[in-house]
Design a protein around this motif. Structure first.
Motif, mmCIF file in Angstrom:
data_model
loop_
_atom_site.group_PDB
_atom_site.id
_atom_site.type_symbol
_atom_site.label_atom_id
_atom_site.label_comp_id
_atom_site.label_asym_id
_atom_site.label_seq_id
_atom_site.Cartn_x
_atom_site.Cartn_y
_atom_site.Cartn_z
ATOM 1 N N ASN A 1 29.888 40.930 53.325
ATOM 2 C CA ASN A 1 30.557 41.110 52.624
ATOM 3 C C ASN A 1 30.677 42.437 52.114
ATOM 4 O O ASN A 1 31.254 42.932 50.893
ATOM 5 C CB ASN A 1 30.221 40.052 50.950
ATOM 6 N N ARG B 1 34.199 44.005 51.172
ATOM 7 C CA ARG B 1 34.912 43.263 50.083
ATOM 8 C C ARG B 1 33.998 43.711 48.839
ATOM 9 O O ARG B 1 34.571 43.867 47.670
ATOM 10 C CB ARG B 1 34.637 41.786 50.209
ATOM 11 N N ASP B 2 32.742 43.698 48.828
ATOM 12 C CA ASP B 2 32.091 44.205 47.747
ATOM 13 C C ASP B 2 32.422 45.569 47.112
ATOM 14 O O ASP B 2 32.390 46.033 46.210
ATOM 15 C CB ASP B 2 30.551 44.386 48.050
#
Length: 191
Positions: free
Chosen positions: A123, A126-127
Motif C-alpha cells: 500500500n 496508496r498511502d
C-alpha cells in the motif's frame, strides 16, 4: 523572500502573511526570516509534512530550533523489547483471529509483524496519495477555507480529479496555488 530547496517536506515550514508566501525552509531558517520582519501583519506558519498550522515563538531570546509543536515524548515503556525498538501495545482481535495467529510459525507477534510489513509494502503508493491529499486539505482549509470554490476543490482533491481541482483553485492567489501544487504533487498518482 528566501526559500530553501528541500526535496522532502520533512522538517520544512512555509510562512504566509495573508496569501503571500514570505518564508520557507527549516524551522531555524523560517524563524530567522520571520524575526527580521518589521511589519505587524498576521502570520500563518505551516508544517509542510502535515499541512497543519503551527505556532512559533518569535521572541528574540527564544531558541530557533524549539519543538513547541512536537508532541511530548511518552514515558519509557517497560514491556516489549525496547533495545530492539519493539513496543508492546494492546491489539483487539476476534478469537478466530487469535487462533490463526497462534498457529503461525513464530507465534502471533511474528505473524502480525509480517502482515504489517506486507501491507506497508503493498500500500505504499496508496498511502502516499492519501497522505498528500490530507496534507493538502489541511493547508487548504486553514488558509483558503473561505475562498471561492473551496468545497468543490476539496471534493475534486479527494476524488483524485486533478483537472477539476486545478480549475477550482485557478482563481486563488498565486503563492497559495503554488504551495498547494507542491503539497498535492503526490495526490494524483493513484490508479
Amino acid at each position: 523572500m528566501t526559500t530553501s530547496n528541500t526535496d522532502s517536506p520533512r522538517d520544512s515550514l512555509t510562512a504566509f502573511a495573508g496569501f503571500q508566501r514570505i518564508a520557507a525552509g527549516s524551522r531555524a531558517e523560517v524563524i530567522a526570516q520571520l524575526r527580521r520582519r518589521t511589519d505587524a501583519q498576521p502570520l500563518f506558519v505551516f508544517d509542510d509534512a502535515t499541512g497543519e498550522p503551527i505556532d512559533l515563538d518569535l521572541r528574540p531570546g527564544a531558541p530557533a530550533a524549539s519543538t513547541e509543536s512536537a508532541a511530548p515524548e511518552p514515558p519509557p515503556r517497560t514491556v516489549g523489547r525496547p533495545k530492539l525498538g519493539v513496543v508492546a501495545r494492546e491489539v483487539t482481535l476476534l478469537p478466530r483471529h487469535w487462533d490463526w495467529l497462534n498457529r503461525q510459525p513464530g507465534g502471533a507477534s511474528v505473524a502480525l509483524r509480517k502482515l504489517v510489513e506486507d501491507a506497508r509494502r503493498i500500500n505504499v503508493d496508496r498511502d502516499a496519495v492519501r497522505a498528500s491529499r490530507e496534507t493538502s486539505y489541511r493547508f487548504m482549509s486553514a488558509i483558503a477555507g473561505h475562498l471561492p470554490d473551496f468545497e468543490e476543490a476539496s471534493r475534486a482533491l479527494f476524488a483524485g480529479e486533478q483537472a477539476r481541482f486545478e480549475l477550482f483553485v485557478a482563481g486563488w492567489p498565486e503563492d497559495v496555488k503554488s504551495h498547494l501544487a507542491r503539497l498535492s504533487a503526490n495526490a494524483w498518482t493513484a490508479a
